[in-house]
Design an enzyme around this catalytic site. Structure first.
Site, PDB file in Angstrom:
ATOM      1  N   GLU A  85      -1.146   5.982  -8.088  1.00 10.01           N
ATOM      2  CA  GLU A  85      -1.774   7.206  -7.550  1.00 10.01           C
ATOM      3  C   GLU A  85      -0.969   8.399  -8.027  1.00 10.01           C
ATOM      4  OE1 GLU A  85      -2.747   7.301  -3.378  1.00 10.01           O
ATOM      5  OE2 GLU A  85      -2.766   9.483  -3.329  1.00 10.01           O
ATOM      6  N   ASP A 144       0.850  -1.192   0.000  1.00 13.22           N
ATOM      7  CA  ASP A 144       0.000   0.000   0.000  1.00 13.22           C
ATOM      8  C   ASP A 144       0.890   1.248   0.000  1.00 13.22           C
ATOM      9  OD1 ASP A 144      -2.443   1.402   0.289  1.00 13.22           O
ATOM     10  OD2 ASP A 144      -2.219   1.470   2.475  1.00 13.22           O
ATOM     11  N   HIS A 145       0.611   2.194  -0.873  1.00 12.20           N
ATOM     12  CA  HIS A 145       1.359   3.458  -0.947  1.00 12.20           C
ATOM     13  C   HIS A 145       2.881   3.260  -1.016  1.00 12.20           C
ATOM     14  CE1 HIS A 145      -2.040   6.184  -0.415  1.00 12.20           C
ATOM     15  NE2 HIS A 145      -2.488   5.385   0.525  1.00 12.20           N
ATOM     16  N   THR A 159      -7.937   3.264   9.368  1.00 14.92           N
ATOM     17  CA  THR A 159      -8.261   3.904  10.652  1.00 14.92           C
ATOM     18  C   THR A 159      -9.397   3.203  11.410  1.00 14.92           C
ATOM     19  OG1 THR A 159      -7.511   5.992   9.761  1.00 14.92           O
ATOM     20  CG2 THR A 159      -8.940   6.118  11.678  1.00 14.92           C
ATOM     21  N   ASP A 176       2.800   4.975  -5.315  1.00 13.96           N
ATOM     22  CA  ASP A 176       2.190   6.276  -5.045  1.00 13.96           C
ATOM     23  C   ASP A 176       3.160   7.369  -5.510  1.00 13.96           C
ATOM     24  OD1 ASP A 176       1.254   8.631  -3.992  1.00 13.96           O
ATOM     25  OD2 ASP A 176       0.859   7.825  -1.996  1.00 13.96           O
ATOM     26  N   HIS A 222      -9.263   5.591  -1.524  1.00 15.98           N
ATOM     27  CA  HIS A 222      -8.477   5.521  -0.281  1.00 15.98           C
ATOM     28  C   HIS A 222      -9.180   6.347   0.790  1.00 15.98           C
ATOM     29  CE1 HIS A 222      -4.508   3.672  -1.363  1.00 15.98           C
ATOM     30  NE2 HIS A 222      -5.114   3.728  -2.536  1.00 15.98           N
ATOM     31  N   SER A 243     -12.245   5.191   5.792  1.00 14.42           N
ATOM     32  CA  SER A 243     -12.734   5.027   7.169  1.00 14.42           C
ATOM     33  C   SER A 243     -13.643   6.192   7.513  1.00 14.42           C
ATOM     34  CB  SER A 243     -11.558   5.018   8.157  1.00 14.42           C
ATOM     35  OG  SER A 243     -10.867   3.811   8.072  1.00 14.42           O
ATOM     36  N   GLY A 275      -7.396   8.939   7.484  1.00 11.12           N
ATOM     37  CA  GLY A 275      -7.588   9.164   8.919  1.00 11.12           C
ATOM     38  C   GLY A 275      -9.045   9.433   9.282  1.00 11.12           C
TER      39      GLY A 275
HETATM   40  O1  G3H Z   1      -4.129   3.268   2.187  1.00 11.81           O
HETATM   41  C1  G3H Z   1      -4.870   3.151   3.174  1.00 11.81           C
HETATM   42  C2  G3H Z   1      -6.043   3.934   3.341  1.00 11.81           C
HETATM   43  O2  G3H Z   1      -6.306   4.798   2.333  1.00 11.81           O
HETATM   44  C3  G3H Z   1      -6.799   3.947   4.606  1.00 11.81           C
HETATM   45  O3  G3H Z   1      -7.369   5.200   4.928  1.00 11.81           O
HETATM   46  O4  G3H Z   1      -7.103   5.268   7.381  1.00 11.81           O
HETATM   47  O5  G3H Z   1      -8.770   6.694   6.241  1.00 11.81           O
HETATM   48  O6  G3H Z   1      -9.100   4.253   6.396  1.00 11.81           O
HETATM   49  P1  G3H Z   1      -8.132   5.351   6.315  1.00 11.81           P
HETATM   50 ZN    ZN Z   2      -4.351   5.299   1.306  1.00 15.02          ZN
END
Ligand code: G3H
Ligand code: ZN
Length: 280
Positions: A133, A81-82, A229, A103, A204, A207, A177
């Site tokens: 991204e 991820d990223h 998150t 990313d 992305h 949450s 977040g």
């Molecule tokens: O790459 C991970 C996410 O985009 C998670 O985002 O912490 O807002 O759920 P989040």
């Molecule tokens: Zn993300």
């Protein structure tokens, strides 16, 4: 079973549901994600950030997650991820990850296409698919503060076409977040991006995004949704509750069993919201 991201995103893109990508960084988070996916008969993506690798150790995490994915009853993607560090991205590709994200949002504008294209070429040579991204998100992930930009639908089309990526992460007002009260997805923008871009789209920072907005985003072409998150909050709230209610507790496993149960419920709820339940 361990599968590539295309094996789960292509059917989702076609049928109009989304597959959840849940961030994992230890045994308990991985167990919760896989347990929920198996209970819901759903494909799932275990997302590993560079900070998670730093925390758990590359070899430890890779061995754990790949083994768990291979033994799972449902299709599981082990996904970087990223990814921003080229060395880490390449190492994940050659060491068994079944998908990576690159990313490019922190690179200078004129280097984003060239670098993503180079990584995509390397990735495809290893029969692995890549998420890209371009624009970056506001909010905070892994203590990294992002700069929120909006994806321009025309620029997105050029980026996807030139880089040859397999999935594209959009910036449409989503933020990493805990969401701020004014956070709202820009649906007309998403609709335009979906018209211009043929590959599955990724949301992305999902949450806390209200279920109605998630459903609308899926109906407009979002096929992968990232959640971190909400799982962290569930983990910490459960630790807090267990310790408050059992101050004499001496066995961490008793606490972590409750933590896993709580996180499994969160993942199950997301899977149903995304519509990937019963898709096996
Ligand atoms: O790459 C991970 C996410 O985009 C998670 O985002 O912490 O807002 O759920 P989040
Ligand atoms: Zn993300």
């Amino acid at each position: 079973m361990l599968v590539t991201i295309n094996e789960v995103l292509k059917p989702a893109h076609k049928a109009g549901y989304a597959v959840g990508a849940f961030n994992v960084y230890n045994l308990e988070t991985a167990q919760a994600v896989i347990a929920a996916a198996e209970l819901e008969n759903s494909p799932v993506i275990m997302a590993v950030s560079e900070k998670a690798i730093e925390y758990a150790g590359f070899d430890n995490l890779t061995a754990l997650l790949i083994e768990m994915a291979e033994r799972s009853k449902v299709p599981v993607v082990v996904h970087l991820d990223h990814g921003t560090n080229l060395h880490t991205v390449k190492k994940c590709i050659t060491c068994g990850f079944s998908s990576v994200m690159f990313d490019a949002s922190t690179l200078p504008e004129n280097e984003r296409i060239r670098t993503t294209k180079e990584i995509a070429k390397f990735t495809h040579k290893h029969d692995i698919m890549i998420e890209g991204e371009r624009d970056g998100l506001a909010g905070q992930e892994d203590d990294i503060e992002g700069e929120g930009r909006y994806t321009n639908p025309e620029t997105a089309a050029v980026f996807v076409e030139e880089t040859n990526i397999d999935a594209f992460a959009v910036s449409i007002g989503n933020a990493h977040g805990i969401p701020t009260p004014d956070e709202k997805l820009d649906f007309p923008r998403l609709e335009q991006i979906a018209k211009n871009v043929a590959v599955p789209l990724v949301l992305h920072g999902a949450s806390g995004t209200p279920p109605s907005q998630i459903k609308q985003a899926i109906s407009l072409g979002i096929s992968k949704i990232n959640i971190d998150t909400d799982l962290r909050l569930s983990f910490m709230a459960t630790v807090h509750d267990v310790l408050i209610n059992n101050p004499e507790l001496k066995d961490p496993r008793k606490m972590l069993t409750e933590v896993k149960k709580a996180m499994t419920e969160v993942v199950k709820t997301k899977i149903r919201l995304f519509g990937s339940n019963g898709r096996i």
